[in-house]
Design a protein around this motif. Structure first.
Motif, PDB file in Angstrom:
ATOM      1  N   GLU A  24       9.314  11.378   1.022  1.00  0.00           N
ATOM      2  CA  GLU A  24      10.264  10.328   0.605  1.00  0.00           C
ATOM      3  C   GLU A  24       9.795   8.932   0.976  1.00  0.00           C
ATOM      4  N   LEU A  25       8.518   8.748   1.151  1.00  0.00           N
ATOM      5  CA  LEU A  25       7.943   7.439   1.468  1.00  0.00           C
ATOM      6  C   LEU A  25       7.012   7.058   0.313  1.00  0.00           C
ATOM      7  N   LEU A  26       7.456   6.100  -0.500  1.00  0.00           N
ATOM      8  CA  LEU A  26       6.650   5.654  -1.637  1.00  0.00           C
ATOM      9  C   LEU A  26       5.562   4.697  -1.139  1.00  0.00           C
ATOM     10  N   LEU A  27       4.316   5.028  -1.431  1.00  0.00           N
ATOM     11  CA  LEU A  27       3.200   4.151  -1.092  1.00  0.00           C
ATOM     12  C   LEU A  27       2.885   3.306  -2.314  1.00  0.00           C
ATOM     13  N   VAL A  28       2.865   1.975  -2.125  1.00  0.00           N
ATOM     14  CA  VAL A  28       2.673   1.065  -3.265  1.00  0.00           C
ATOM     15  C   VAL A  28       1.461   0.170  -3.031  1.00  0.00           C
ATOM     16  N   VAL A  29       0.626   0.019  -4.055  1.00  0.00           N
ATOM     17  CA  VAL A  29      -0.400  -1.030  -4.041  1.00  0.00           C
ATOM     18  C   VAL A  29      -0.191  -1.922  -5.259  1.00  0.00           C
ATOM     19  N   ARG A  30      -0.642  -3.168  -5.152  1.00  0.00           N
ATOM     20  CA  ARG A  30      -0.478  -4.127  -6.230  1.00  0.00           C
ATOM     21  C   ARG A  30      -1.850  -4.561  -6.736  1.00  0.00           C
ATOM     22  N   THR A  31      -1.984  -4.639  -8.045  1.00  0.00           N
ATOM     23  CA  THR A  31      -3.269  -5.031  -8.628  1.00  0.00           C
ATOM     24  C   THR A  31      -3.031  -5.922  -9.854  1.00  0.00           C
ATOM     25  N   ALA A  32      -4.060  -6.711 -10.183  1.00  0.00           N
ATOM     26  CA  ALA A  32      -4.057  -7.445 -11.455  1.00  0.00           C
ATOM     27  C   ALA A  32      -5.523  -7.676 -11.829  1.00  0.00           C
ATOM     28  N   ASP A  33      -6.228  -6.633 -12.134  1.00  0.00           N
ATOM     29  CA  ASP A  33      -7.664  -6.535 -12.456  1.00  0.00           C
ATOM     30  C   ASP A  33      -8.386  -5.600 -11.485  1.00  0.00           C
TER      31      ASP A  33
ATOM     32  N   LEU B 206     -11.596  19.354   0.360  1.00  0.00           N
ATOM     33  CA  LEU B 206     -12.014  18.571  -0.816  1.00  0.00           C
ATOM     34  C   LEU B 206     -11.720  19.292  -2.128  1.00  0.00           C
ATOM     35  N   THR B 207     -11.627  20.614  -2.084  1.00  0.00           N
ATOM     36  CA  THR B 207     -11.350  21.347  -3.318  1.00  0.00           C
ATOM     37  C   THR B 207      -9.865  21.287  -3.699  1.00  0.00           C
ATOM     38  N   HIS B 208      -9.053  20.693  -2.831  1.00  0.00           N
ATOM     39  CA  HIS B 208      -7.625  20.557  -3.144  1.00  0.00           C
ATOM     40  C   HIS B 208      -7.208  19.127  -3.452  1.00  0.00           C
ATOM     41  N   LEU B 209      -8.109  18.197  -3.271  1.00  0.00           N
ATOM     42  CA  LEU B 209      -7.761  16.787  -3.504  1.00  0.00           C
ATOM     43  C   LEU B 209      -7.909  16.428  -4.980  1.00  0.00           C
ATOM     44  N   HIS B 210      -6.937  15.690  -5.479  1.00  0.00           N
ATOM     45  CA  HIS B 210      -6.992  15.125  -6.837  1.00  0.00           C
ATOM     46  C   HIS B 210      -6.976  13.609  -6.721  1.00  0.00           C
ATOM     47  N   VAL B 211      -7.727  12.948  -7.600  1.00  0.00           N
ATOM     48  CA  VAL B 211      -7.803  11.493  -7.566  1.00  0.00           C
ATOM     49  C   VAL B 211      -7.527  10.942  -8.967  1.00  0.00           C
ATOM     50  N   ALA B 212      -6.730   9.891  -9.048  1.00  0.00           N
ATOM     51  CA  ALA B 212      -6.489   9.209 -10.329  1.00  0.00           C
ATOM     52  C   ALA B 212      -6.856   7.731 -10.178  1.00  0.00           C
ATOM     53  N   ILE B 213      -7.740   7.287 -11.055  1.00  0.00           N
ATOM     54  CA  ILE B 213      -8.242   5.907 -11.025  1.00  0.00           C
ATOM     55  C   ILE B 213      -7.531   5.143 -12.142  1.00  0.00           C
ATOM     56  N   GLY B 214      -6.755   4.137 -11.776  1.00  0.00           N
ATOM     57  CA  GLY B 214      -5.838   3.497 -12.719  1.00  0.00           C
ATOM     58  C   GLY B 214      -6.440   2.343 -13.499  1.00  0.00           C
ATOM     59  N   PRO B 215      -5.596   1.687 -14.303  1.00  0.00           N
ATOM     60  CA  PRO B 215      -6.082   0.605 -15.167  1.00  0.00           C
ATOM     61  C   PRO B 215      -6.542  -0.618 -14.370  1.00  0.00           C
ATOM     62  N   SER B 216      -7.659  -1.178 -14.784  1.00  0.00           N
ATOM     63  CA  SER B 216      -8.220  -2.362 -14.125  1.00  0.00           C
ATOM     64  C   SER B 216      -9.030  -3.133 -15.157  1.00  0.00           C
ATOM     65  N   ILE B 217      -9.612  -4.238 -14.739  1.00  0.00           N
ATOM     66  CA  ILE B 217     -10.486  -4.959 -15.656  1.00  0.00           C
ATOM     67  C   ILE B 217     -11.684  -4.062 -15.988  1.00  0.00           C
TER      68      ILE B 217
ATOM     69  N   ASP C  64      -0.739  -7.225 -23.736  1.00  0.00           N
ATOM     70  CA  ASP C  64       0.609  -6.699 -24.015  1.00  0.00           C
ATOM     71  C   ASP C  64       1.144  -5.843 -22.869  1.00  0.00           C
ATOM     72  N   LEU C  65       0.244  -5.218 -22.122  1.00  0.00           N
ATOM     73  CA  LEU C  65       0.664  -4.285 -21.070  1.00  0.00           C
ATOM     74  C   LEU C  65       0.519  -4.823 -19.653  1.00  0.00           C
ATOM     75  N   PHE C  66      -0.545  -5.623 -19.437  1.00  0.00           N
ATOM     76  CA  PHE C  66      -0.920  -5.900 -18.051  1.00  0.00           C
ATOM     77  C   PHE C  66      -1.059  -7.384 -17.740  1.00  0.00           C
ATOM     78  N   PHE C  67      -0.809  -7.718 -16.478  1.00  0.00           N
ATOM     79  CA  PHE C  67      -1.246  -9.001 -15.936  1.00  0.00           C
ATOM     80  C   PHE C  67      -2.752  -8.917 -15.696  1.00  0.00           C
TER      81      PHE C  67
ATOM     82  N   GLY D 286       1.400 -12.678 -11.870  1.00  0.00           N
ATOM     83  CA  GLY D 286       2.063 -11.427 -11.531  1.00  0.00           C
ATOM     84  C   GLY D 286       1.086 -10.328 -11.222  1.00  0.00           C
ATOM     85  N   THR D 287       1.593  -9.261 -10.625  1.00  0.00           N
ATOM     86  CA  THR D 287       0.757  -8.097 -10.333  1.00  0.00           C
ATOM     87  C   THR D 287       1.469  -6.839 -10.791  1.00  0.00           C
ATOM     88  N   MET D 288       0.688  -5.804 -11.052  1.00  0.00           N
ATOM     89  CA  MET D 288       1.252  -4.499 -11.377  1.00  0.00           C
ATOM     90  C   MET D 288       1.358  -3.690 -10.084  1.00  0.00           C
TER      91      MET D 288
END
Ligand SMILES: [Zn+2]
Length: 248
Positions: free
Chosen positions: A86-95, A139-150, A218-221, A231-233
């Protein structure tokens, strides 16, 4: 305009984990409600929200015991890891690149902010290694997602970036398309993707969202397109209490 890229991320496997890569619109209950460098109380969907004062470092902040809203002991850094529900971890990006990770087997998640300094410094492999050493992730149980960036379409860099890239990253030729002497187009997401694979995570457990923040007005800062004040996402991930109780 979709508020979040909720259908992207951990798609290669059936993983029910609350996570999002934000667009110009963050998810309800998070946008505008966080205090940087603190744990903030949120709405029922996200009871506690943790975010850092991001400093383009390779510093990781770990929560391995229950947290309360209020000032963190050390609120600066660029990656958050936790095994707490129940602890949301947040990072902010804009590129820069938002990276989310999860080990659902033992109930560990992470959110990482990686610009070129953090990426070249190896913040993503460092976070993966911390999951292994601190929480016992396999390591065989870890999943990684690399999000939108420049993207490499729009990210021209020069000597101050290229020089440390060449020094720290032997495979730099694979992620930098040189344009002129001491200039080139850098593919930050591909650099991080290579690092994740080199950490020992297999390719089918790594997602990469190829959308470019600079192209997709249209989608991103975009810091490069608009300047830093616009602004940041936000991107975030949270373990439900149910997942944690199933792992213990
Ligand atoms: Zn682009």
């Amino acid at each position: 305009m979709s508020p979040v890229l909720s259908d992207c991320g951990f798609t290669s496997d059936v993983i029910s984990i609350d996570h999002f890569f934000g667009t110009r619109q963050g998810p309800t209950g998070v946008q505008g409600s966080i205090q940087l460098g603190e744990v903030t109380s949120g709405l029922p969907s996200f009871p506690l929200i943790a975010s850092l004062k991001q400093i383009h470092s390779t510093k990781i902040v770990v929560f391995d015991s229950p947290v309360e809203p209020g000032v963190m002991l050390d609120g600066e850094g660029d990656a958050l890891l936790t095994n707490q529900p129940e602890l949301l971890l947040v990072v902010r990006t804009a590129d820069c690149v938002p990276v989310l990770l999860v080990d659902r087997k033992i109930g560990v998640i992470g959110a990482i902010h990686a610009g070129w300094r953090g990426a070249v410094g190896g913040i993503v492999p460092k976070a993966i290694q911390t999951c292994v050493e601190r929480f016992g992730s396999d390591l065989t149980h870890l999943h990684v997602a690399i999000g939108p960036s420049i993207g490499p379409c729009c990210y021209e860099v020069d000597a101050p970036v290229i020089s440390p890239l060449r020094t720290n990253y032997p495979d730099w030729v694979g992620v930098l398309q040189e344009t002129t002497t001491n200039k080139g187009m850098l593919d930050l997401k591909k650099l991080i993707w290579h690092q994740v694979l080199a950490s020992g995570i297999s390719e089918e457990r790594v997602e990469r969202i190829e959308q470019c923040t600079h192209c997709r007005d249209d989608l991103f800062f975009s810091y490069r397109r608009e300047g830093k004040v616009n602004g940041t996402m936000m991107s975030g991930i949270m373990l439900s209490a149910e997942i944690v109780s199933n792992t213990s």
